[in-house]
Structure formats: C-alpha cells, structure tokens
Design an enzyme around this catalytic site. Structure first.
Site, mmCIF file in Angstrom:
data_model
loop_
_atom_site.group_PDB
_atom_site.id
_atom_site.type_symbol
_atom_site.label_atom_id
_atom_site.label_comp_id
_atom_site.label_asym_id
_atom_site.label_seq_id
_atom_site.Cartn_x
_atom_site.Cartn_y
_atom_site.Cartn_z
ATOM 1 N N ALA A 51 -95.656 25.430 35.063
ATOM 2 C CA ALA A 51 -95.872 25.084 36.458
ATOM 3 C C ALA A 51 -94.582 25.407 37.202
ATOM 4 O O ALA A 51 -93.509 25.497 36.599
ATOM 5 C CB ALA A 51 -96.206 23.604 36.564
ATOM 6 N N GLY A 111 -97.115 24.098 31.581
ATOM 7 C CA GLY A 111 -98.461 24.513 32.001
ATOM 8 C C GLY A 111 -98.873 25.847 31.389
ATOM 9 O O GLY A 111 -100.067 26.117 31.228
ATOM 10 N N GLU A 155 -100.206 25.001 28.140
ATOM 11 C CA GLU A 155 -101.502 24.336 28.337
ATOM 12 C C GLU A 155 -102.618 25.331 28.668
ATOM 13 O O GLU A 155 -103.761 25.147 28.257
ATOM 14 C CB GLU A 155 -101.376 23.267 29.429
ATOM 15 C CG GLU A 155 -100.592 22.061 28.921
ATOM 16 C CD GLU A 155 -100.170 21.107 30.019
ATOM 17 O OE1 GLU A 155 -99.510 21.571 30.969
ATOM 18 O OE2 GLU A 155 -100.516 19.922 29.942
ATOM 19 N N GLU A 164 -92.042 19.446 29.219
ATOM 20 C CA GLU A 164 -91.986 18.624 30.435
ATOM 21 C C GLU A 164 -91.048 17.436 30.346
ATOM 22 O O GLU A 164 -90.520 16.976 31.348
ATOM 23 C CB GLU A 164 -93.393 18.120 30.790
ATOM 24 C CG GLU A 164 -94.381 19.182 31.234
ATOM 25 C CD GLU A 164 -95.147 19.822 30.083
ATOM 26 O OE1 GLU A 164 -94.744 19.648 28.912
ATOM 27 O OE2 GLU A 164 -96.152 20.496 30.368
#
Ligand code: COA
Length: 259
Positions: free
Chosen positions: A67, A112, A115, A135
């Site tokens: 992200a 992300g 993910e 994270e």
C-alpha cells in the site's frame, strides 16, 4: 486486446489476461488511483471472460511494494477504513475471479503486495522475489486479508512469526513455508507462467470454476457446508459437454478436447 490506465495495464490474449501494476518509480505501490484502475481492470478481465488471469508488476524490481505509505501516513480512521475496504474488495475479487488467478511475483511483494499475491489461486516467484507482511514496523497490521489468508497457506505459527517480526523473506524461504508454490529463474518467470496459463486455459472451464469455488469454501465455511457444496458442484458437472468429452476420451484412449 490491450487496455491501459495510467498505472495499470491489462493485456488479453485469447483466454489469458495479464494484469500489470505499472508504477515502477514507486515500486508499484498501490495509491488510490492504482486501486481504482485495478478494479476497472478486473471489470474488463471479467467481461472478457478469460479463463486465467496473471497478476504481475512492471519493472525489474517489484511485484507490488505494498500500500502507498505516503498516502497512508495522514489517514484518519474513517479514511483508513475506506482504503482497507477497497483493498479487501480487490483481494476478494481476485479470490472469486471466475478463472484461475496466478501471481507472477517478479520482485518485492510487501504488505498489500503480499496480500494481493495471497488472494490469487497460485503464486510463482522469481528467484529475486522478496516477500513479507511488513506492516508491523509501520505501526499497523496487514489490512487487506493477510491475517486471514496467510495462516491458511503457511500455518498459524509461521504466519504469526512473519506478521509479528515483519520479516522479509526471500523466494527460497517463501517456498519452504508454502507461501509460493514454485521458484523459477528471474528471466524465465514470464514464459513459465505463460505456459502454466496456457495449460490451465485448456482445462474444462466449468470444472475448474467448480473446483476453485469448492476449494475457497474449504477456507470460508464449516466442513459440512464445504462438503455439501462439493457434492452439489460435482453432480452439477455431469451432463456438461466437457464431462462427456473427458470421460469419452478416457474410454477411447485419446486426449480430451475441452470446449
Ligand atoms: N509506498 C509508497 N512508496 C513506496 C513504497 C510504498 N509501499 N515502497 C517503495 N516506495 C517508493 C520509495 O518511497 C521510493 O520513492 P522515491 O524514489 O520517490 O523516494 C521508490 O519507491 C523506490 O524505493 P526505495 O526505497 O528508494 O528503493 P530500495 O530499492 O532502496 O528499497 C524497498 C525497496 C521495497 C525495500 C523499500 O522501498 C521498502 O521497504 N518499501 C516499503 C515496503 C513496505 O513496508 N510495504 C508495506 C506497506 S503496507
């Protein structure tokens, strides 16, 4: 068919689509513009009715570095909620995509990015890939499904270690943990994934779809529900042209030709 957004491209070649996150200057980090484009590209891939979707990153360094940290830095709880929801939507759409999804992990896959790969059916890593749910060192946790999908692949202990330590692991370790299914030489990644995609695209479409849904159910529903789904999906395939062809070909000792 080629479709381009500013930071995402979709290349559809017969039954196989390749979706490339294309923001190499930021190592393909997912800002909101890229997230919107990913959703639009998924719409287009679904509309094209492809049998296999390959997800990869542009450039030589990154799959998706996560992200967008610059964007997330000053988000309020409400804004973070909306960003998480969009990430969840994209990962869910990959997970439920009506064809096989393959993450061609060509480099960094953090946060992300990891993910997104987890939400695909299969993961093939270049030997240069580095993966991690990093994270924790940003003061947050995986927010696009990592806490749920990672343990399903690597087991609970390894998932806790990866998430608590925020460890960045190389492709070999990712393979050892079951986080990726295969590691190939960097310059062979695209060709190898293309071969897999071609082979999968020739499989019986509805049987692949049913198998995917049944396997997804194994992670999402109680055992009884999954078994019931499998039984109904299995029976529902009888009478389809591909079932007839597959069994006829076996009996006639020839290769099947599916629709
Ligand atoms: N969000 C926003 N920008 C990112 C980013 C991210 N997740 N990851 C990398 N970038 C940007 C960098 O800010 C840099 O931009 P700049 O050139 O404008 O300064 C550019 O991509 C290149 O990154 P850089 O760190 O200079 O490259 P590197 O080769 O030294 O290191 C990484 C690469 C991937 C190891 C490092 O960028 C990194 O650790 N990124 C964060 C990964 C992460 O924690 N992701 C999870 C987010 S939830």
């Amino acid at each position: 068919m080629d479709t381009d957004w500013e930071t995402v491209s979709l290349d559809v070649d017969d039954d196989v689509a390749t979706l490339t996150v294309d923001r190499p200057d930021s190592l393909n980090a997912l800002n909101t513009e890229t997230m919107d484009a990913l959703e639009a590209a998924l719409d287009a891939a679904e509309e094209a009715d492809v049998r296999v979707l390959v997800l990869t990153g542009a450039g030589d360094k990154a799959f998706v570095a996560g992200a967008d940290i610059g964007y997330m830095q000053s988000l309020s709880t409400e804004e973070a909620e909306a960003y998480a929801e969009q990430g969840h939507t994209i990962c869910r759409r990959l997970e439920r995509f009506p064809g096989v999804t393959i993450a061609a992990v060509n480099g960094y896959a953090f946060g992300g990015g990891c993910e997104l790969a987890l939400a695909c059916d299969l993961r093939v890593a270049s030997e240069r890939a580095v993966l991690g749910q990093t994270e924790i060192d940003l003061g947050i946790i995986p927010g696009w499904g990592g806490t749920q999908r990672l343990p399903a692949l690597v087991g609970d202990e390894v998932a806790r270690r990866l998430i608590f330590f925020g460890e960045r692991i190389d492709a070999g370790d990712a393979y050892e943990h079951g986080l990726v299914g295969e590691v190939v030489a960097h310059d062979q990644l695209n060709d190898h994934v293309a071969e897999m995609a071609t082979e999968l695209a020739a499989k019986p479409k509805f049987a692949i779809r049913a198998a995917k849904e049944a396997l997804n159910t194994a992670h999402e529903a109680p055992r009884d529900v999954g078994l019931d789904f499998e039984r109904r999906a299995w029976s529902g395939l009888f009478g389809t042209p591909d079932q007839r062809e597959g069994m006829e070909a076996f009996v006639e000792k020839r290769d099947p030709e599916f629709e």
